[in-house]
Each structure stands twice: as structure tokens, then as C-alpha cells.
Design a protein around this motif. Structure first.
Motif, PDB file in Angstrom:
ATOM      1  N   SER A 188     -32.688 -33.271 -43.659  1.00  0.00           N
ATOM      2  CA  SER A 188     -32.716 -31.810 -43.770  1.00  0.00           C
ATOM      3  C   SER A 188     -32.997 -31.163 -42.416  1.00  0.00           C
ATOM      4  N   LEU A 189     -33.901 -31.765 -41.639  1.00  0.00           N
ATOM      5  CA  LEU A 189     -34.190 -31.244 -40.310  1.00  0.00           C
ATOM      6  C   LEU A 189     -32.938 -31.307 -39.435  1.00  0.00           C
ATOM      7  N   TYR A 190     -32.286 -32.460 -39.435  1.00  0.00           N
ATOM      8  CA  TYR A 190     -31.072 -32.610 -38.623  1.00  0.00           C
ATOM      9  C   TYR A 190     -29.993 -31.625 -39.049  1.00  0.00           C
ATOM     10  N   ALA A 191     -29.824 -31.448 -40.359  1.00  0.00           N
ATOM     11  CA  ALA A 191     -28.771 -30.563 -40.861  1.00  0.00           C
ATOM     12  C   ALA A 191     -29.056 -29.098 -40.519  1.00  0.00           C
ATOM     13  N   ALA A 192     -30.316 -28.705 -40.603  1.00  0.00           N
ATOM     14  CA  ALA A 192     -30.649 -27.297 -40.398  1.00  0.00           C
ATOM     15  C   ALA A 192     -30.898 -26.939 -38.938  1.00  0.00           C
ATOM     16  N   PHE A 193     -31.506 -27.863 -38.177  1.00  0.00           N
ATOM     17  CA  PHE A 193     -31.961 -27.513 -36.838  1.00  0.00           C
ATOM     18  C   PHE A 193     -31.413 -28.408 -35.726  1.00  0.00           C
ATOM     19  N   GLY A 194     -30.916 -29.566 -36.054  1.00  0.00           N
ATOM     20  CA  GLY A 194     -30.467 -30.506 -35.035  1.00  0.00           C
ATOM     21  C   GLY A 194     -31.582 -31.493 -34.722  1.00  0.00           C
ATOM     22  N   ASN A 195     -31.600 -31.997 -33.517  1.00  0.00           N
ATOM     23  CA  ASN A 195     -32.604 -32.989 -33.131  1.00  0.00           C
ATOM     24  C   ASN A 195     -33.914 -32.296 -32.713  1.00  0.00           C
ATOM     25  N   LYS A 196     -34.850 -33.058 -32.214  1.00  0.00           N
ATOM     26  CA  LYS A 196     -36.151 -32.513 -31.810  1.00  0.00           C
ATOM     27  C   LYS A 196     -35.998 -31.445 -30.731  1.00  0.00           C
ATOM     28  N   GLU A 197     -35.186 -31.705 -29.735  1.00  0.00           N
ATOM     29  CA  GLU A 197     -35.000 -30.736 -28.657  1.00  0.00           C
ATOM     30  C   GLU A 197     -34.416 -29.431 -29.168  1.00  0.00           C
ATOM     31  N   GLN A 198     -33.405 -29.527 -30.012  1.00  0.00           N
ATOM     32  CA  GLN A 198     -32.787 -28.314 -30.561  1.00  0.00           C
ATOM     33  C   GLN A 198     -33.779 -27.549 -31.445  1.00  0.00           C
ATOM     34  N   THR A 199     -34.577 -28.287 -32.203  1.00  0.00           N
ATOM     35  CA  THR A 199     -35.594 -27.660 -33.049  1.00  0.00           C
ATOM     36  C   THR A 199     -36.600 -26.916 -32.180  1.00  0.00           C
ATOM     37  N   PHE A 200     -37.001 -27.541 -31.089  1.00  0.00           N
ATOM     38  CA  PHE A 200     -37.955 -26.896 -30.176  1.00  0.00           C
ATOM     39  C   PHE A 200     -37.362 -25.610 -29.607  1.00  0.00           C
ATOM     40  N   LYS A 201     -36.120 -25.646 -29.170  1.00  0.00           N
ATOM     41  CA  LYS A 201     -35.492 -24.456 -28.587  1.00  0.00           C
ATOM     42  C   LYS A 201     -35.395 -23.331 -29.616  1.00  0.00           C
ATOM     43  N   LEU A 202     -35.059 -23.678 -30.856  1.00  0.00           N
ATOM     44  CA  LEU A 202     -35.011 -22.671 -31.915  1.00  0.00           C
ATOM     45  C   LEU A 202     -36.411 -22.116 -32.196  1.00  0.00           C
ATOM     46  N   ALA A 203     -37.415 -22.993 -32.157  1.00  0.00           N
ATOM     47  CA  ALA A 203     -38.793 -22.559 -32.376  1.00  0.00           C
ATOM     48  C   ALA A 203     -39.239 -21.605 -31.270  1.00  0.00           C
ATOM     49  N   VAL A 204     -38.901 -21.924 -30.029  1.00  0.00           N
ATOM     50  CA  VAL A 204     -39.264 -21.049 -28.912  1.00  0.00           C
ATOM     51  C   VAL A 204     -38.558 -19.697 -29.047  1.00  0.00           C
ATOM     52  N   GLY A 205     -37.309 -19.717 -29.475  1.00  0.00           N
ATOM     53  CA  GLY A 205     -36.584 -18.465 -29.690  1.00  0.00           C
ATOM     54  C   GLY A 205     -37.245 -17.601 -30.747  1.00  0.00           C
ATOM     55  N   ARG A 206     -37.648 -18.218 -31.850  1.00  0.00           N
ATOM     56  CA  ARG A 206     -38.340 -17.454 -32.907  1.00  0.00           C
ATOM     57  C   ARG A 206     -39.689 -16.957 -32.400  1.00  0.00           C
ATOM     58  N   TYR A 207     -40.400 -17.786 -31.684  1.00  0.00           N
ATOM     59  CA  TYR A 207     -41.691 -17.396 -31.111  1.00  0.00           C
ATOM     60  C   TYR A 207     -41.523 -16.167 -30.209  1.00  0.00           C
TER      61      TYR A 207
END
Length: 196
Positions: free
Chosen positions: A46-65
Motif C-alpha cells: 500500500s505504501l509503494y502504491a500510494a507514495f512510492g519508495n522511502k525517498e518519494q514518501t519523504f519528499k511527499l511528507a516534506v511537501g505536506r509539511y
């Protein structure tokens, strides 16, 4: 085109908020995929499908932050004078980095203070994000010079660098346990660089 597979059983923003908390507390390097999936309440597929890998998840998290937790930046840039821009920014920054409901400090600082050489893309991403924010302040201070609010002898790039350096230092101090009151005093002292 119809979506394939089962509908997503979790809220993307809630999951990103959970990821923000983990990255903020543990840093990018110290966060594992297991940490993320556990805090987000989802499995790896689910993480991979929605956000990608760890790096992509981090970048999306920083964007939301940046959009949610640092919305005060846009408010600061809309202030009528260079002094009130800096004042709103620094005071709001102190309130944000000392919010008892969140980890102390700043995700964009703590998230990448330490990084392995394999994480250089993340370190570069954070540096680029901070530089983009700094450039926005430089543009605002250049406008203040054009409007006569700041003297022609001021350098808007230097002022923006100064403001960014102070806010980064405040975040490090907050993460180290400095109180809100003490940091507000530091912010007030820093404002002396701007004409009243």
C-alpha cells in the motif's frame, strides 16, 4: 479510465501526517520502511502504491509539511514591510518549532542533518527546498528596496540568508530543548537587523 484493484482503505493525508512524525523524530536515515508502515497503519504494498519508495514518501511528507505546518511563510511574505515580514516569520517559526503537540524543531532541518552518502539525493533535496524558500524572501526584500521600505545599501540576498540562518538555528535550539520564551527573545534580537 476506471481504477483497477481495491479502493484505498486509508486517507492519504493522514498517512502522510504519520510519516511526517516519524521522519521528524528519527530523521530520514534513521527511519525504516517498517517504521513508516507501522506508523501509517498500512502495509508495504500500500505504501509503494500510494507514495512510492522511502525517498518519494519523504519528499511527499516534506511537501505536506511545507503546505500545512509552514503555511505561516506565505502569511509572512504578504506582510506590508520587510520588518513585519521578518517579525511574522520568526515569531510564527518559534511557535511552530515549540508546538507541544509536535516534535520539537523542524522536519526540514532534522530530517536531513545526518545522512549516509547513499542518501545524498535527500540531503540535496532538503538543501534545494531551503534555498527555494530563501529565494522567496530575497525577492520580497528586493521589492521592499524598490518600494523604499529598505535602504538601497541593503542586499536582499544577504537579508534572506540571515533570516534563513536564524530560523535554522532556532530549530536546532528547539530540538535541543530551548524554551519558547527563550527563542522568542532570540527572534526579537534578530529583528534588530530590520528597520522598525
Amino acid at each position: 479510465m476506471a481504477e483497477r484493484g481495491r479502493p484505498r482503505g486509508f486517507d492519504l493525508d493522514d498517512a502522510l501526517d504519520a510519516a511526517i512524525d516519524v521522519f521528524w523524530r528519527q530523521g530520514y536515515e534513521g527511519t525504516t520502511l517498517d517504521d513508516l508502515t507501522r506508523s501509517m497503519g498500512i502495509n508495504r504494498p500500500s505504501l509503494y502504491a500510494a507514495f512510492g519508495n522511502k525517498e518519494q514518501t519523504f519528499k511527499l511528507a516534506v511537501g505536506r509539511y511545507a503546505r500545512v505546518d509552514m503555511a505561516y511563510v506565505d502569511e509572512a511574505l504578504d506582510q506590508p514591510t520587510a520588518r513585519t515580514v521578518a517579525e511574522h516569520y520568526l515569531q510564527s517559526n518559534v511557535l511552530a518549532i515549540t508546538d507541544p503537540a509536535k516534535p520539537p524543531g523542524c522536519l526540514s532541518i532534522q530530517g536531513g542533518l545526518a545522512g549516509a552518502t547513499t542518501d545524498q539525493r535527500v540531503v540535496d533535496f532538503l538543501a534545494s527546498s531551503r534555498a527555494a524558500g530563501e529565494a522567496r524572501f530575497a525577492g520580497r526584500f528586493a521589492r521592499a528596496i524598490d518600494e523604499g521600505d529598505l535602504g538601497r545599501d541593503e542586499d536582499p540576498v544577504d537579508l534572506a540568508k540571515y533570516l534563513n540562518t536564524v530560523s535554522s538555528g532556532l530549530a536546532v535550539q528547539a530540538a535541543g530543548g530551548a524554551s519558547r520564551v527563550a527563542l522568542l527573545r532570540v527572534a526579537e534580537r534578530a529583528l534588530r537587523a530590520f528597520p522598525a
